[in-house]
Write a protein that holds these residues in place. Structure first.
Motif, short mmCIF file in Angstrom:
data_model
loop_
_atom_site.label_atom_id
_atom_site.label_comp_id
_atom_site.label_asym_id
_atom_site.label_seq_id
_atom_site.Cartn_x
_atom_site.Cartn_y
_atom_site.Cartn_z
N TYR A 155 13.07 41.76 -1.27
CA TYR A 155 11.75 41.51 -1.47
C TYR A 155 11.71 41.62 -3.12
N VAL A 156 12.02 42.72 -3.66
CA VAL A 156 11.88 43.09 -4.93
C VAL A 156 12.56 42.20 -5.83
N PHE A 157 13.83 41.74 -5.63
CA PHE A 157 14.57 40.95 -6.32
C PHE A 157 14.56 39.56 -5.92
N ASP A 158 13.76 39.19 -4.87
CA ASP A 158 13.29 37.76 -4.66
C ASP A 158 14.47 37.19 -4.32
N ARG A 183 8.16 44.44 -7.50
CA ARG A 183 8.47 43.06 -7.76
C ARG A 183 7.94 42.80 -8.87
N ASP A 184 6.71 42.72 -8.98
CA ASP A 184 5.95 42.43 -10.48
C ASP A 184 6.82 42.94 -11.61
N ARG A 185 7.24 44.03 -11.44
CA ARG A 185 8.11 44.49 -12.70
C ARG A 185 9.45 43.91 -12.93
N GLY A 190 12.60 39.65 -15.84
CA GLY A 190 13.49 38.42 -15.51
C GLY A 190 14.69 38.88 -14.73
N LEU A 191 14.42 39.66 -13.68
CA LEU A 191 15.48 40.22 -12.67
C LEU A 191 15.39 39.36 -11.29
#
Length: 203
Positions: A155-158, A183-185, A190-191
């Motif tokens: 989820y965090v890094f989509d 995830r916003d961070r 740009g990760l």
């Protein structure tokens, strides 16, 4: 920085190349109460695949914030009288992230199959992975803790969700207070959009 305050020590290690499964990283507590953690990473594995390293860091950090004193009771009394789930380290509180996760995605039948005191391997989750497309690989299906950590990192890094069942898991994470900001961070840095290297389940 505030969210990283629970990490008291960060280190690297060289893995034993003779082992069947390569350990990419692990976390452990530095105190009996679980207020401070150490994260250790496999230096060679991180050098070999930086994208996998990012996912692994998020995975391990999920273990940290789901094992804090606000999430579980590590006292002998709490463990002895546990009515939710003992994950090998402590008894989950009823309002904890992991206990909610277990109730939604595991249930009594699956949780009864897990030995929380054993060292988890992909083999432990292979059958559950085959049966349920919601899991992010056999290792993720080995325990609820690993299931949540794998889903959180995806989820965090989509990484791109490959099944409706997985999307239910990541949508639940996105709806939890405080979790979407990770995830916003990652987006701001740009990760996101990392390659989806998770093993397919439900086959």
């Amino acid at each position: 920085a505030g969210q990283l305050a629970d990490l008291g020590l960060f280190g690297g290690f060289e893995a034993n190349e003779d082992s069947e499964e390569v350990t990419l990283a692990f976390v452990n507590t530095l105190d009996d109460d679980g207020t401070l953690f150490q994260m250790s990473v496999n230096l060679q594995a991180f050098e070999d695949d930086p994208d996998e390293a990012q996912l692994t860091m998020a995975h391990e950090f999920a273990h940290v914030f789901t094992q804090l004193p606000s999430q579980m009771d590590r006292t002998d009394e709490g463990i002895d009288n546990c009515t939710t789930y003992f994950n090998g380290d402590g008894c989950l509180y009823e309002d904890s992230i992991l206990w909610q996760w277990i109730q939604l995605f595991w249930g009594a039948d699956l949780i009864a199959q897990v030995d929380p005191t054993a060292e988890n391997t992909s083999a432990d989750g292979e059958q559950r992975c085959n049966d349920d497309a919601g899991f992010f690989g056999a290792y993720g299906a080995s325990t609820p803790d690993e299931d949540f950590a794998e889903a959180f990192s995806a989820y965090v890094f989509d990484t791109g969700v490959t099944s409706d069942e997985r999307r239910v898991r990541t949508d639940w994470i996105a709806a939890q207070p405080g979790l979407a900001e990770y995830r916003d961070r990652a987006v701001a840095a740009g990760l996101t959009g990392l390659p989806n290297n998770f093993e397919s389940c439900g086959l």
